[in-house]
Design a protein around this motif. Sequence first.
Motif, PDB file in Angstrom:
ATOM      1  N   PRO A   1     -37.407  11.075  -4.201  1.00 32.40           N
ATOM      2  CA  PRO A   1     -36.031  11.551  -3.622  1.00 32.40           C
ATOM      3  C   PRO A   1     -35.849  11.192  -2.340  1.00 32.40           C
ATOM      4  O   PRO A   1     -36.869  10.686  -1.744  1.00 32.40           O
ATOM      5  N   VAL A   2     -34.321  10.418  -1.701  1.00 33.00           N
ATOM      6  CA  VAL A   2     -34.155   9.973  -0.719  1.00 33.00           C
ATOM      7  C   VAL A   2     -33.655  11.031  -0.385  1.00 33.00           C
ATOM      8  O   VAL A   2     -32.433  11.144  -0.731  1.00 33.00           O
ATOM      9  N   THR A   3     -33.359  11.057   1.039  1.00 33.58           N
ATOM     10  CA  THR A   3     -32.243  12.300   2.025  1.00 33.58           C
ATOM     11  C   THR A   3     -32.053  11.588   2.785  1.00 33.58           C
ATOM     12  O   THR A   3     -32.925  10.981   4.114  1.00 33.58           O
ATOM     13  N   HIS A   4     -30.638  11.812   2.618  1.00 36.29           N
ATOM     14  CA  HIS A   4     -30.354  10.545   4.078  1.00 36.29           C
ATOM     15  C   HIS A   4     -29.751  11.475   5.130  1.00 36.29           C
ATOM     16  O   HIS A   4     -28.879  12.837   4.970  1.00 36.29           O
ATOM     17  N   LEU A   5     -28.970  10.811   6.345  1.00 41.29           N
ATOM     18  CA  LEU A   5     -28.658  10.983   8.006  1.00 41.29           C
ATOM     19  C   LEU A   5     -27.629  10.399   8.048  1.00 41.29           C
ATOM     20  O   LEU A   5     -27.789   8.945   7.759  1.00 41.29           O
ATOM     21  N   LEU A   6     -26.525  10.821   8.601  1.00 39.89           N
ATOM     22  CA  LEU A   6     -26.407   9.423   9.199  1.00 39.89           C
ATOM     23  C   LEU A   6     -26.008   9.835  10.888  1.00 39.89           C
ATOM     24  O   LEU A   6     -26.560  11.082  10.946  1.00 39.89           O
ATOM     25  N   GLY A   7     -25.210   9.185  11.400  1.00 31.17           N
ATOM     26  CA  GLY A   7     -25.716   8.439  12.863  1.00 31.17           C
ATOM     27  C   GLY A   7     -24.353   8.208  13.476  1.00 31.17           C
ATOM     28  O   GLY A   7     -23.158   7.535  12.520  1.00 31.17           O
ATOM     29  N   ASN A   8     -24.100   7.583  14.496  1.00 32.19           N
ATOM     30  CA  ASN A   8     -22.627   7.284  15.085  1.00 32.19           C
ATOM     31  C   ASN A   8     -22.690   5.820  15.073  1.00 32.19           C
ATOM     32  O   ASN A   8     -21.257   5.758  14.833  1.00 32.19           O
ATOM     33  N   HIS A   9     -23.412   5.180  14.044  1.00 32.78           N
ATOM     34  CA  HIS A   9     -22.942   3.990  13.591  1.00 32.78           C
ATOM     35  C   HIS A   9     -22.557   3.644  12.030  1.00 32.78           C
ATOM     36  O   HIS A   9     -22.133   2.679  11.104  1.00 32.78           O
ATOM     37  N   ASP A  10     -22.320   4.734  11.839  1.00 36.08           N
ATOM     38  CA  ASP A  10     -22.415   5.125  10.265  1.00 36.08           C
ATOM     39  C   ASP A  10     -20.496   5.713   9.915  1.00 36.08           C
ATOM     40  O   ASP A  10     -20.246   6.082  11.266  1.00 36.08           O
ATOM     41  N   ASN A  11     -20.136   5.765   8.925  1.00 34.17           N
ATOM     42  CA  ASN A  11     -18.911   6.267   7.806  1.00 34.17           C
ATOM     43  C   ASN A  11     -19.054   7.254   7.194  1.00 34.17           C
ATOM     44  O   ASN A  11     -19.057   6.552   6.074  1.00 34.17           O
ATOM     45  N   ARG A  12     -18.593   8.771   7.974  1.00 35.74           N
ATOM     46  CA  ARG A  12     -19.057   9.987   6.771  1.00 35.74           C
ATOM     47  C   ARG A  12     -18.196   9.335   5.571  1.00 35.74           C
ATOM     48  O   ARG A  12     -19.045   9.415   4.326  1.00 35.74           O
ATOM     49  N   ALA A  13     -17.417   8.950   5.157  1.00 39.21           N
ATOM     50  CA  ALA A  13     -16.288   8.957   4.149  1.00 39.21           C
ATOM     51  C   ALA A  13     -16.555   7.853   3.196  1.00 39.21           C
ATOM     52  O   ALA A  13     -17.136   7.919   1.883  1.00 39.21           O
ATOM     53  N   ASN A  14     -16.696   6.552   4.051  1.00 37.35           N
ATOM     54  CA  ASN A  14     -17.973   5.616   3.274  1.00 37.35           C
ATOM     55  C   ASN A  14     -19.247   5.807   2.128  1.00 37.35           C
ATOM     56  O   ASN A  14     -19.363   5.422   1.456  1.00 37.35           O
ATOM     57  N   PHE A  15     -19.619   6.729   3.568  1.00 38.12           N
ATOM     58  CA  PHE A  15     -21.278   7.041   3.017  1.00 38.12           C
ATOM     59  C   PHE A  15     -20.942   7.859   1.722  1.00 38.12           C
ATOM     60  O   PHE A  15     -22.023   7.390   0.454  1.00 38.12           O
ATOM     61  N   ILE A  16     -20.225   8.949   1.583  1.00 40.18           N
ATOM     62  CA  ILE A  16     -20.306   9.826   0.508  1.00 40.18           C
ATOM     63  C   ILE A  16     -19.630   8.851  -0.844  1.00 40.18           C
ATOM     64  O   ILE A  16     -19.560   9.603  -1.598  1.00 40.18           O
ATOM     65  N   ARG A  17     -18.587   8.177  -0.154  1.00 34.56           N
ATOM     66  CA  ARG A  17     -18.568   6.914  -1.607  1.00 34.56           C
ATOM     67  C   ARG A  17     -19.482   6.258  -2.186  1.00 34.56           C
ATOM     68  O   ARG A  17     -18.782   6.191  -3.118  1.00 34.56           O
ATOM     69  N   HIS A  18     -20.282   5.880  -1.450  1.00 30.63           N
ATOM     70  CA  HIS A  18     -21.038   4.782  -2.250  1.00 30.63           C
ATOM     71  C   HIS A  18     -22.576   5.786  -2.612  1.00 30.63           C
ATOM     72  O   HIS A  18     -23.331   5.208  -3.356  1.00 30.63           O
ATOM     73  N   PHE A  19     -22.703   6.866  -2.167  1.00 28.58           N
ATOM     74  CA  PHE A  19     -23.900   8.081  -2.291  1.00 28.58           C
ATOM     75  C   PHE A  19     -23.077   9.540  -2.725  1.00 28.58           C
ATOM     76  O   PHE A  19     -23.559  10.413  -1.693  1.00 28.58           O
ATOM     77  N   PRO A  20     -22.676   9.626  -3.289  1.00 29.32           N
ATOM     78  CA  PRO A  20     -21.972  10.734  -4.136  1.00 29.32           C
ATOM     79  C   PRO A  20     -22.785  11.588  -4.620  1.00 29.32           C
ATOM     80  O   PRO A  20     -22.811  12.591  -4.035  1.00 29.32           O
ATOM     81  N   GLN A  21     -24.312  11.381  -5.139  1.00 31.80           N
ATOM     82  CA  GLN A  21     -25.394  12.491  -5.047  1.00 31.80           C
ATOM     83  C   GLN A  21     -25.787  13.136  -3.853  1.00 31.80           C
ATOM     84  O   GLN A  21     -26.740  14.320  -4.278  1.00 31.80           O
ATOM     85  N   ALA A  22     -25.733  12.761  -2.854  1.00 31.56           N
ATOM     86  CA  ALA A  22     -26.011  13.270  -0.910  1.00 31.56           C
ATOM     87  C   ALA A  22     -24.833  14.870  -1.387  1.00 31.56           C
ATOM     88  O   ALA A  22     -24.084  14.745  -1.261  1.00 31.56           O
TER      89      ALA A  22
END
Length: 283
Positions: free
Chosen positions: A86-107
Amino acid sequence: MPSQHDRERGSPLAQKLLIFSDIHLLGDGGRIIGLDPAARFREGLSHALAHHADADHLVLLGDLTHHGRSVQYRELQELLSPASMPVTHLLGNHDNRANFIRHFPQAPVTSAGHVQAMLDLGDSCLITLDTTDPDVEPKHAGRLCRARLDWLDQALTWAGGKPVALAMHHPPLVTGLTGMDRIALQNPDALYDRLAAYTAPVHLLCGHVHRTISGTARGVGFTIFKSPCHQHPMSLGVEGSSQSVDEPGAYGIVLASAAGFVVYSEDFAIAASAATRHDLGSK
Ligand SMILES: [Fe+2]
């Protein structure tokens, strides 16, 4: 029931976490100070999976991408494919929350829209806390809003007195690297007030700084991890957060148990001669 791996580690019921922070994928084959972040992450993950095939979780501490672009999250999806745990992701200041969620909908995403999670590790817990705030000043710093602090209260109640590894991108403490300290978590008091009310050990797992640092702050242990790619120079007291150096890339290994957390930083991007083992008989 302890697994074969638990017995081999000599720590009953320990769980093993692999930690990667500040991957900074570019998605286009580009380089950062001459280093290819995708190649570095591929090499680091390959090293980690080869040497720690028994790992229970893979935890990514944010700055998954360099610009938060879709093509960069797609590259992350591809690069993570060899990992079966299993992979658990966190976001940082270089990330984009909306784009991340779109590509990792299981997060896991909270009702307030933050990417954070509670993981039961058996005799201990992992809580991940989303410190990213695109509106905070100064730019690239972190902040915990009321919704995230309330969620942390619930998470600590859920942890129920077990040791807690609290993963967050922005460190809530002063490292002495002045430039990075200016863009650390901007409201650390609110965090430490909550941790002070928790009776079991808490260990912070942070990224953002691109340098291996450990210690205690306000009685709470912490480890900050290097990037697999570019590192922050050893520049105590120096202003500015954009300086980077080409030092060996690294990832973290955390052994989590009822006793607390043992944390390693493992360099992987090193010369073959440096990785050769020599038996000296004693140390
Ligand atoms: Fe970073």
